[in-house]
Design an enzyme around this catalytic site. Structure first.
Site, PDB file in Angstrom:
ATOM      1  N   ASP A  71       3.406 -11.300   6.362  1.00  0.00           N
ATOM      2  CA  ASP A  71       3.319 -10.352   5.513  1.00  0.00           C
ATOM      3  C   ASP A  71       3.577 -11.047   4.102  1.00  0.00           C
ATOM      4  O   ASP A  71       4.209 -12.059   4.157  1.00  0.00           O
ATOM      5  CB  ASP A  71       4.655  -9.411   5.908  1.00  0.00           C
ATOM      6  CG  ASP A  71       4.698  -8.105   5.066  1.00  0.00           C
ATOM      7  OD1 ASP A  71       3.552  -7.834   4.573  1.00  0.00           O
ATOM      8  OD2 ASP A  71       5.588  -7.379   5.073  1.00  0.00           O
ATOM      9  N   GLY A  72       2.975 -10.364   3.143  1.00  0.00           N
ATOM     10  CA  GLY A  72       3.306 -10.711   1.656  1.00  0.00           C
ATOM     11  C   GLY A  72       2.161 -11.364   0.873  1.00  0.00           C
ATOM     12  O   GLY A  72       2.111 -11.702   0.042  1.00  0.00           O
ATOM     13  N   HIS A  85      -5.150 -12.068   0.943  1.00  0.00           N
ATOM     14  CA  HIS A  85      -5.701 -12.171   2.234  1.00  0.00           C
ATOM     15  C   HIS A  85      -6.461 -13.182   2.583  1.00  0.00           C
ATOM     16  O   HIS A  85      -6.135 -13.953   3.581  1.00  0.00           O
ATOM     17  CB  HIS A  85      -6.462 -10.924   2.481  1.00  0.00           C
ATOM     18  CG  HIS A  85      -5.597  -9.676   2.354  1.00  0.00           C
ATOM     19  ND1 HIS A  85      -4.329  -9.360   3.179  1.00  0.00           N
ATOM     20  CD2 HIS A  85      -5.909  -8.505   1.750  1.00  0.00           C
ATOM     21  CE1 HIS A  85      -3.956  -8.079   2.914  1.00  0.00           C
ATOM     22  NE2 HIS A  85      -4.774  -7.665   2.147  1.00  0.00           N
ATOM     23  N   SER A 122      -2.584  -3.899  11.575  1.00  0.00           N
ATOM     24  CA  SER A 122      -2.006  -2.922  12.503  1.00  0.00           C
ATOM     25  C   SER A 122      -2.663  -1.520  12.597  1.00  0.00           C
ATOM     26  O   SER A 122      -3.519  -1.355  11.735  1.00  0.00           O
ATOM     27  CB  SER A 122      -0.485  -2.634  12.023  1.00  0.00           C
ATOM     28  OG  SER A 122      -0.445  -1.700  10.775  1.00  0.00           O
ATOM     29  N   GLU A 176      -1.614   1.063  11.755  1.00  0.00           N
ATOM     30  CA  GLU A 176      -1.114   1.742  10.630  1.00  0.00           C
ATOM     31  C   GLU A 176      -1.709   1.440   9.153  1.00  0.00           C
ATOM     32  O   GLU A 176      -1.949   2.150   8.237  1.00  0.00           O
ATOM     33  CB  GLU A 176       0.518   1.582  10.266  1.00  0.00           C
ATOM     34  CG  GLU A 176       1.236   2.582  11.281  1.00  0.00           C
ATOM     35  CD  GLU A 176       1.046   2.054  12.698  1.00  0.00           C
ATOM     36  OE1 GLU A 176       1.099   0.584  12.708  1.00  0.00           O
ATOM     37  OE2 GLU A 176       1.279   2.720  13.537  1.00  0.00           O
ATOM     38  N   ASN A 177      -2.288   0.065   9.222  1.00  0.00           N
ATOM     39  CA  ASN A 177      -3.200  -0.484   8.210  1.00  0.00           C
ATOM     40  C   ASN A 177      -4.291   0.435   7.809  1.00  0.00           C
ATOM     41  O   ASN A 177      -4.683  -0.060   6.758  1.00  0.00           O
ATOM     42  CB  ASN A 177      -3.317  -2.178   8.282  1.00  0.00           C
ATOM     43  CG  ASN A 177      -2.187  -2.844   8.378  1.00  0.00           C
ATOM     44  OD1 ASN A 177      -2.105  -4.040   9.094  1.00  0.00           O
ATOM     45  ND2 ASN A 177      -1.323  -2.549   7.483  1.00  0.00           N
ATOM     46  N   GLU A 181      14.198 -13.437  19.931  1.00  0.00           N
ATOM     47  CA  GLU A 181      15.032 -13.718  18.823  1.00  0.00           C
ATOM     48  C   GLU A 181      14.209 -13.504  17.413  1.00  0.00           C
ATOM     49  O   GLU A 181      12.899 -13.653  17.314  1.00  0.00           O
ATOM     50  CB  GLU A 181      15.305 -15.328  18.647  1.00  0.00           C
ATOM     51  CG  GLU A 181      16.270 -15.850  19.817  1.00  0.00           C
ATOM     52  CD  GLU A 181      17.508 -15.056  19.840  1.00  0.00           C
ATOM     53  OE1 GLU A 181      18.084 -14.863  18.680  1.00  0.00           O
ATOM     54  OE2 GLU A 181      18.106 -14.675  21.128  1.00  0.00           O
TER      55      GLU A 181
HETATM   56  C1  IPE Z   1       2.772  -5.557   9.047  1.00  0.00           C
HETATM   57  O1  IPE Z   1       2.828  -5.626   7.850  1.00  0.00           O
HETATM   58  C2  IPE Z   1       1.404  -5.474   9.580  1.00  0.00           C
HETATM   59  C3  IPE Z   1       0.754  -7.024   9.517  1.00  0.00           C
HETATM   60  C4  IPE Z   1       1.224  -8.032   9.013  1.00  0.00           C
HETATM   61  C5  IPE Z   1      -0.618  -7.030   9.948  1.00  0.00           C
HETATM   62  P1  IPE Z   1       2.791  -4.259   6.839  1.00  0.00           P
HETATM   63  O2  IPE Z   1       2.639  -4.874   5.412  1.00  0.00           O
HETATM   64  O3  IPE Z   1       1.522  -3.431   6.969  1.00  0.00           O
HETATM   65  O4  IPE Z   1       4.068  -3.631   7.094  1.00  0.00           O
HETATM   66  P2  IPE Z   1       5.042  -2.484   6.264  1.00  0.00           P
HETATM   67  O5  IPE Z   1       3.720  -1.331   5.775  1.00  0.00           O
HETATM   68  O6  IPE Z   1       5.425  -3.274   5.104  1.00  0.00           O
HETATM   69  O7  IPE Z   1       5.995  -1.955   7.358  1.00  0.00           O
HETATM   70  C1  IPE Z   2       0.123  -8.845   5.477  1.00  0.00           C
HETATM   71  O1  IPE Z   2       0.211  -8.669   3.836  1.00  0.00           O
HETATM   72  C2  IPE Z   2      -1.369  -8.708   5.944  1.00  0.00           C
HETATM   73  C3  IPE Z   2      -1.722  -7.253   6.209  1.00  0.00           C
HETATM   74  C4  IPE Z   2      -0.779  -6.546   6.497  1.00  0.00           C
HETATM   75  C5  IPE Z   2      -3.072  -7.209   6.615  1.00  0.00           C
HETATM   76  P1  IPE Z   2       0.141  -7.363   2.964  1.00  0.00           P
HETATM   77  O2  IPE Z   2      -1.052  -6.960   2.625  1.00  0.00           O
HETATM   78  O3  IPE Z   2       0.900  -6.601   3.673  1.00  0.00           O
HETATM   79  O4  IPE Z   2       0.974  -7.934   1.743  1.00  0.00           O
HETATM   80  P2  IPE Z   2       1.993  -7.054   0.829  1.00  0.00           P
HETATM   81  O5  IPE Z   2       3.118  -6.710   2.008  1.00  0.00           O
HETATM   82  O6  IPE Z   2       1.455  -6.026   0.288  1.00  0.00           O
HETATM   83  O7  IPE Z   2       2.735  -8.054   0.034  1.00  0.00           O
HETATM   84 MG    MG Z   3       2.863  -5.980   3.732  1.00  0.00          MG
END
Ligand code: IPE
Ligand code: IPE
Ligand code: MG
Length: 225
Positions: free
Chosen positions: A11-12, A28, A56, A58-59, A192
């Site tokens: 994430d991030g 990305h 995910s 949800e994405n 963990e």
């Molecule tokens: C979780 O990250 C899904 C992936 C890393 C693929 P998200 O960025 O989608 O999670 P939320 O929405 O902050 O919970």
């Molecule tokens: C994780 O990074 C990758 C995916 C969920 C596909 P994010 O796209 O969620 O990055 P942030 O959370 O917006 O920084």
């Molecule tokens: Mg994210």
């Protein structure tokens, strides 16, 4: 303590890009490079399974341009890294639902799985179009289709997407969020958890070693004494 299966919520990416005034897709791109690196680091460390949360269920709520970019990026990475994955003896598998995905994406995924299936140094599992609740519901429905009417834990496990995998020993989530976001709900019952502020594209081998060192100090009791 042995670490057989590492799972990562990468994430991030978006915040990494934002901090630099770049479009989210740049994050990305860098995140995808990092995914390849962590597979190799894990292989060097003798870890047998690494599951990476890539997209995910949800994405889909994100703007269509971003969703389409992520699909295109996956295909591009798979094409580009094929030789490297073969050289490194990495087996790639997918975990998630292929329903709703564009046909050309499904095709590349299946193709990659097939071509790498005899590689045995490490299994890298891409959780792609994956949702933990969806997986459990799919497992129940498949069980019913196969004649089951009631389930115990072993029955349900047989119908998970990848029933042969051991549960993750350690789950790492980057970017400071402390939640599971529908990742491997069934499988992480006793994993963990490790959270770090580092944004995924910045995640380094030192960060990985630090997480593992922390994991090794933990005492896993699984409900016992
Ligand atoms: C979780 O990250 C899904 C992936 C890393 C693929 P998200 O960025 O989608 O999670 P939320 O929405 O902050 O919970
Ligand atoms: C994780 O990074 C990758 C995916 C969920 C596909 P994010 O796209 O969620 O990055 P942030 O959370 O917006 O920084
Ligand atoms: Mg994210």
């Amino acid at each position: 303590m042995s670490l057989t299966h590492l799972a990562v919520i990468m994430d991030g990416n978006g915040r990494w890009a934002k901090k630099r005034g770049l479009p989210r897709i740049e994050g990305h791109r860098r995140g995808a490079q990092k995914a390849e690196q962590i597979i190799e680091w894990c292989a060097e460390l003798g870890i047998k399974y690494v599951t990476l949360y890539t997209f995910s269920t949800e994405n889909w709520r994100r703007p269509p341009e971003e969703v389409n970019f992520l699909f295109a990026l996956l295909r591009q990475m798979l094409y580009e890294k094929f030789n490297r994955m073969m050289e490194q003896n990495v087996r790639i598998r997918f975990c998630g639902t292929m329903e709703q995905l564009p046909q050309e994406v499904v095709q590349v995924c299946r193709d990659f799985e097939e071509k790498t299936k005899s590689n045995e140094r490490i299994q890298a599992i891409l959780a792609f179009n994956y949702g933990g609740r969806r997986e459990i519901i799919d497992a129940i429905n498949n069980g019913i289709k196969n004649g089951l009417r009631t389930f115990n834990e072993d029955d349900l496990r047989k119908f998970l997407y990848l029933p042969d995998l051991p549960d993750p020993d350690l789950v790492i989530r980057t970017s400071g969020e402390m939640r599971i976001s529908n990742f491997l709900l069934w499988q992480i019952a006793y994993s963990e958890l490790y959270f770090t502020e580092t944004l995924w594209p910045d995640f380094s081998k030192e960060d990985l070693l630090k997480a593992i060192e922390d994991f090794e100090k933990r005492q896993r009791r699984f409900g016992g004494l």
